[in-house]
Design a protein around this motif. Structure first.
Motif, short mmCIF file in Angstrom:
data_model
loop_
_atom_site.label_atom_id
_atom_site.label_comp_id
_atom_site.label_asym_id
_atom_site.label_seq_id
_atom_site.Cartn_x
_atom_site.Cartn_y
_atom_site.Cartn_z
N LYS A 124 0.82 -1.09 -0.10
CA LYS A 124 -0.11 0.07 -0.12
C LYS A 124 0.85 1.45 0.00
O LYS A 124 0.52 2.22 -0.82
CB LYS A 124 -0.88 -0.16 1.25
N SER A 188 -7.90 -4.06 0.38
CA SER A 188 -8.36 -2.74 0.27
C SER A 188 -9.80 -2.80 0.03
O SER A 188 -10.54 -3.46 -0.81
CB SER A 188 -7.48 -2.16 -0.86
N ASP A 189 -10.40 -1.76 0.65
CA ASP A 189 -11.91 -1.37 0.02
C ASP A 189 -12.08 -0.51 -0.86
O ASP A 189 -13.00 0.02 -1.18
CB ASP A 189 -12.66 -1.07 1.51
N GLN A 243 -4.99 14.24 -3.67
CA GLN A 243 -5.69 12.87 -3.42
C GLN A 243 -4.52 12.45 -2.61
O GLN A 243 -4.79 11.72 -1.47
CB GLN A 243 -6.20 12.36 -4.67
N TYR A 246 -3.81 13.65 0.92
CA TYR A 246 -4.86 13.19 1.94
C TYR A 246 -4.70 11.76 2.07
O TYR A 246 -4.72 11.35 3.49
CB TYR A 246 -6.15 13.58 1.22
N GLN A 247 -4.60 10.81 1.05
CA GLN A 247 -4.61 9.50 1.37
C GLN A 247 -3.30 8.94 2.12
O GLN A 247 -3.43 8.12 2.98
CB GLN A 247 -4.90 8.63 0.09
N ARG A 250 -3.83 9.91 5.73
CA ARG A 250 -5.09 9.06 6.44
C ARG A 250 -4.30 7.62 6.60
O ARG A 250 -4.61 6.97 7.76
CB ARG A 250 -6.12 8.71 5.29
N ARG A 254 -3.89 5.99 10.31
CA ARG A 254 -4.55 4.61 10.90
C ARG A 254 -3.16 3.89 11.48
O ARG A 254 -3.36 3.16 12.22
CB ARG A 254 -4.75 3.84 9.68
N GLN A 288 -13.59 17.80 -11.56
CA GLN A 288 -14.58 16.82 -12.28
C GLN A 288 -15.30 17.54 -13.37
O GLN A 288 -15.60 17.25 -14.40
CB GLN A 288 -15.45 15.91 -11.37
N LYS A 337 -19.32 8.15 4.55
CA LYS A 337 -18.63 8.66 5.68
C LYS A 337 -19.71 9.37 6.42
O LYS A 337 -19.40 9.41 7.72
CB LYS A 337 -17.49 9.62 4.97
C1 LIG Z 1 -13.03 11.12 -2.54
C2 LIG Z 1 -11.87 10.45 -2.05
C3 LIG Z 1 -10.78 11.45 -1.66
C4 LIG Z 1 -12.11 9.34 -1.05
O1 LIG Z 1 -10.98 9.00 -0.50
P1 LIG Z 1 -11.16 7.69 0.77
O2 LIG Z 1 -11.44 8.62 2.00
O3 LIG Z 1 -9.76 7.15 1.03
O4 LIG Z 1 -12.16 6.86 0.32
P2 LIG Z 1 -12.76 5.53 1.10
O5 LIG Z 1 -12.72 5.74 2.35
O6 LIG Z 1 -13.84 5.19 0.35
O7 LIG Z 1 -11.50 4.59 0.59
C5 LIG Z 1 -11.72 3.23 0.80
C6 LIG Z 1 -10.32 2.58 0.15
O8 LIG Z 1 -10.23 2.85 -1.42
C7 LIG Z 1 -9.04 3.70 -1.65
N1 LIG Z 1 -9.20 4.76 -2.72
C8 LIG Z 1 -10.15 5.63 -2.62
N2 LIG Z 1 -10.39 6.39 -3.65
C9 LIG Z 1 -9.40 5.97 -4.46
C10 LIG Z 1 -8.85 6.32 -5.78
N3 LIG Z 1 -9.51 7.48 -6.42
N4 LIG Z 1 -7.76 5.81 -6.25
C11 LIG Z 1 -7.22 4.67 -5.52
N5 LIG Z 1 -7.59 4.18 -4.37
C12 LIG Z 1 -8.85 4.90 -3.84
C13 LIG Z 1 -8.67 4.15 -0.22
O9 LIG Z 1 -7.14 4.40 -0.35
C14 LIG Z 1 -9.09 3.09 0.49
O10 LIG Z 1 -8.06 2.01 0.40
P3 LIG Z 1 -7.91 0.96 1.83
O11 LIG Z 1 -9.17 0.22 2.14
O12 LIG Z 1 -6.94 0.09 1.41
O13 LIG Z 1 -7.44 1.77 2.78
C15 LIG Z 1 -11.22 9.60 -3.09
O14 LIG Z 1 -11.88 8.70 -3.61
C16 LIG Z 1 -11.13 10.57 -4.34
O15 LIG Z 1 -9.86 11.49 -4.27
N6 LIG Z 1 -11.57 10.52 -5.43
C17 LIG Z 1 -11.68 11.46 -6.41
C18 LIG Z 1 -10.75 10.91 -7.60
C19 LIG Z 1 -11.06 11.94 -8.90
O16 LIG Z 1 -12.16 12.14 -9.08
N7 LIG Z 1 -9.91 11.86 -9.59
C20 LIG Z 1 -9.96 12.56 -10.82
C21 LIG Z 1 -10.33 14.09 -10.71
S1 LIG Z 1 -10.74 14.66 -12.59
#
Ligand SMILES: CC(C)(COP(=O)(O)OP(=O)(O)OC[C@H]1O[C@@H](n2cnc3c(N)ncnc32)[C@H](O)[C@@H]1OP(=O)(O)O)[C@@H](O)C(=O)NCCC(=O)NCCS
Ligand SMILES: CC(C)(COP(=O)(O)OP(=O)(O)OC[C@H]1O[C@@H](n2cnc3c(N)ncnc32)[C@H](O)[C@@H]1OP(=O)(O)O)[C@@H](O)C(=O)NCCC(=O)NCCS
Lengths: 340, 340
Positions: A124, A188-189, A243, A246-247, A250, A254, A288, A337
């Motif tokens: 990860k 992973s979720d 992103q 933030y991730q 996160r 954890r 987006q 969430k």
């Molecule tokens: C909205 C957002 C910030 C939420 O992230 P988050 O809080 O991590 O979301 P979740 O809690 O649902 O995540 C669950 C799992 O999915 C992963 N994940 C979430 N969004 C992801 C993404 N876009 N790509 C890859 N992995 C992602 C997380 O890392 C987490 O993994 P884990 O279970 O191994 O810890 C994220 O999904 C995001 O950035 N999305 C927008 C992407 C986008 O639109 N990009 C293009 C713009 S034009």
């Protein structure tokens, strides 16, 4: 001299003996370990089904069989049991998620599940740092092309560097899609959409490679499609950087708290990171919107007929689709969430 | 009613208890197993180095320390010890081959080594059947394009089906390269060249995607490069089919005799399959000659200037390189085999 010959002969004999012993130990270790492994697997499965059964019993507590307060407490106990199972050492014995067709197509029937928790975390983290490295290039590469275009190339992109960039994109998205599938197998979720999103991006990179980059005269008009494509790519870079920040935070929160995702359900998301999400999302929504806008512009270019290749049309549709899907899934994530 | 509430409460308590117990069993199993695993690993490494040491001692038997006959017998004993270690259950504890950069690039730090022998065999069989399926398409797809070209398309290939085919090629070669890297990690003795060969083919497919397919007028001349490329691809299909037939038979013979590759060194290659190799190789040499010929034709086309794109030049050079490498490696394989 004959003595040292004797010694060699003895040594060879000993080596053969050792090889046989080793074979026996290995065989007995493997059979013993696989029996223990199987019994642990069975216990995990049966515990998991008990938890599920009790959980559904509690949540259908409609006859008020239980005092609501007691029911809440029991529900919390169940969650704790689930956390112990899913986040502890027993997790390695949970039945594996099925590997999707994408991995099978590229890798064959090999198992990509890491059996140890720490390796899963390493995978990860490596994924995150891979994204970081690429996000910078994502920003830099198309920016360089667009800047050189107006400064040096006189408004007319040469084909080769653009194609090089498109090939890199294809390679990059393939890697991301593979890695995300692997993360999924490792528990992973991640929402399936984010993986489909990378399949779409792969398709787009592939199609853009076949897209003929026309030269003078009338370059600016003919290259409108390519230019929009590059602008979208830069925007992707910005989204990825945000992103990632933030991730990664996160994930570290954890790890530091020694609790993994499922615990979130019990204790709630860590407030600090949660706050960031509410900052991140408006920016994501804007990006987006821009994605959809670029897609519509491409479609317009294709329809007006300045650039009438099917590639432009195809990329336009894909971009709009991706924007809609990204939006819907970001909203759903937020809703999921805020429910806790 | 209160009785069944009691029962639920008890059950929840039991589940929490079970979860804790399970965690303890899992943790102790993991630590015990990893200790045993490590000790087996150490034993394998030390046995391996003993075998190596004795082997070099025996092969430098230049002072005639040992009676040559005795030396031969001892050498055979050593080989037997090696076979027991390498082909038996102890093989799972041999230090893993390092995973190459290609896998790391696409998959990250995940381990693709299967720990069980039967899964390793399954991976190998699946690889063979994947090749079989693709070899047919390999033959069929470009043949269809070339036939349609002269029958329906009036000597002028339309861009889309050719590009579709090229995209398929890229996908296919990427899959093959990934799978071969995985086989290598799982102990296959595949020569590195055959993998590099697929990297080259990937490069070629990628470059051919950017290769503009010009239409009328003067189609036949302008599309000479594409046409040669398709002919080469058909030839590849023939080579793959033949090679598959031979290699599958080889694998089955091995499995049937219950002995794996390293045993070959002791008992010699199975005669039946070996005979096939001497039939296969002349055909392979002819195909390799044709590969070089197509490469040279492409280079000629590029230099005469009928089609002056860099892509044609690049593909020409790659084809010649691949032909030379294939030839050299086939000859080396034959030489290595005839030495026993
Ligand atoms: C909205 C957002 C910030 C939420 O992230 P988050 O809080 O991590 O979301 P979740 O809690 O649902 O995540 C669950 C799992 O999915 C992963 N994940 C979430 N969004 C992801 C993404 N876009 N790509 C890859 N992995 C992602 C997380 O890392 C987490 O993994 P884990 O279970 O191994 O810890 C994220 O999904 C995001 O950035 N999305 C927008 C992407 C986008 O639109 N990009 C293009 C713009 S034009
Ligand atoms: C010459 C040839 C038939 C020898 O095959 P072989 O007898 O299996 O060769 P080796 O004994 O050296 O094989 C060692 C391993 O490499 C594998 N291997 C050999 N050549 C391979 C190839 N071209 N692709 C993939 N794997 C190959 C074998 O399956 C074997 O695997 P294992 O250790 O897991 O059992 C084979 O290499 C071949 O067909 N080469 C020519 C390919 C070619 O030129 N194609 C293009 C024509 S234009």
């Amino acid at each position: 001299e004959s003595e040292s010959a004797k010694k060699i002969e003895e040594e060879v004999g000993r080596v053969v003996e050792q090889a046989k012993e080793l074979q026996d130990s290995a065989a007995s270790f493997i059979s013993k370990a696989s029996a223990d492994d199987q019994s642990l697997r069975n216990r995990v499965v049966s515990l998991d089904s008990s938890i599920r059964r009790l959980h559904s019993l509690l949540s259908h507590n409609n006859h008020n069989l239980l005092d609501p307060k007691l029911a809440d407490k029991l529900e919390e106990d169940l969650q704790r049991a689930r956390c112990i199972m899913v986040d502890g050492d027993a997790a390695s014995f949970l039945p594996p998620k099925t590997q999707g067709g994408f991995l099978k197509m590229f890798l064959g029937p090999i198992n990509v599940r890491a059996s140890q928790k720490d390796i899963q975390l390493k995978v990860k983290e490596e994924y995150n740092s891979y994204r970081d490295r690429t996000a910078l290039l994502f920003l830099f590469f198309p920016a360089a092309l667009l800047i050189l275009r107006s400064w040096i190339w006189d408004g007319c992109l040469p084909a080769f560097p653009v194609q090089l960039y498109e090939a890199w994109l294809l390679f990059l998205y393939t890697g991301l899609a593979l890695r995300e599938n692997i993360l999924r197998v490792n528990g992973s979720d991640i929402r399936p959409w984010w993986i489909y999103h990378h399949y779409c991006a792969m398709g787009m990179a592939l199609v853009s490679l076949t897209w003929e980059i026309k030269g003078q005269p009338n370059c600016t008009q003919k290259q409108r499609g390519v230019q929009l494509f590059l602008q979208w790519a830069m925007m992707q870079g910005v989204a990825m950087l945000l992103q990632n920040r933030y991730q990664r935070q996160r994930l570290y929160t954890r790890i530091a708290l020694g609790k993994a995702k499922r615990m979130d359900v019990v204790w709630g998301e860590t407030a600090g990171v949660d706050g960031q999400l509410w900052l991140l999302c408006p920016i994501l929504f804007i990006l987006q919107g821009f994605e959809a806008y670029v897609g519509l512009l491409l479609l317009k270019t294709a329809f007006i007929g300045v650039v009438s290749e099917w590639q432009v049309f195809f990329c336009g549709i894909l971009l709009v689709l991706m924007a809609v899907g990204n939006f819907a899934n970001t909203v759903q994530t937020l809703m999921a969430k805020s429910r806790f």
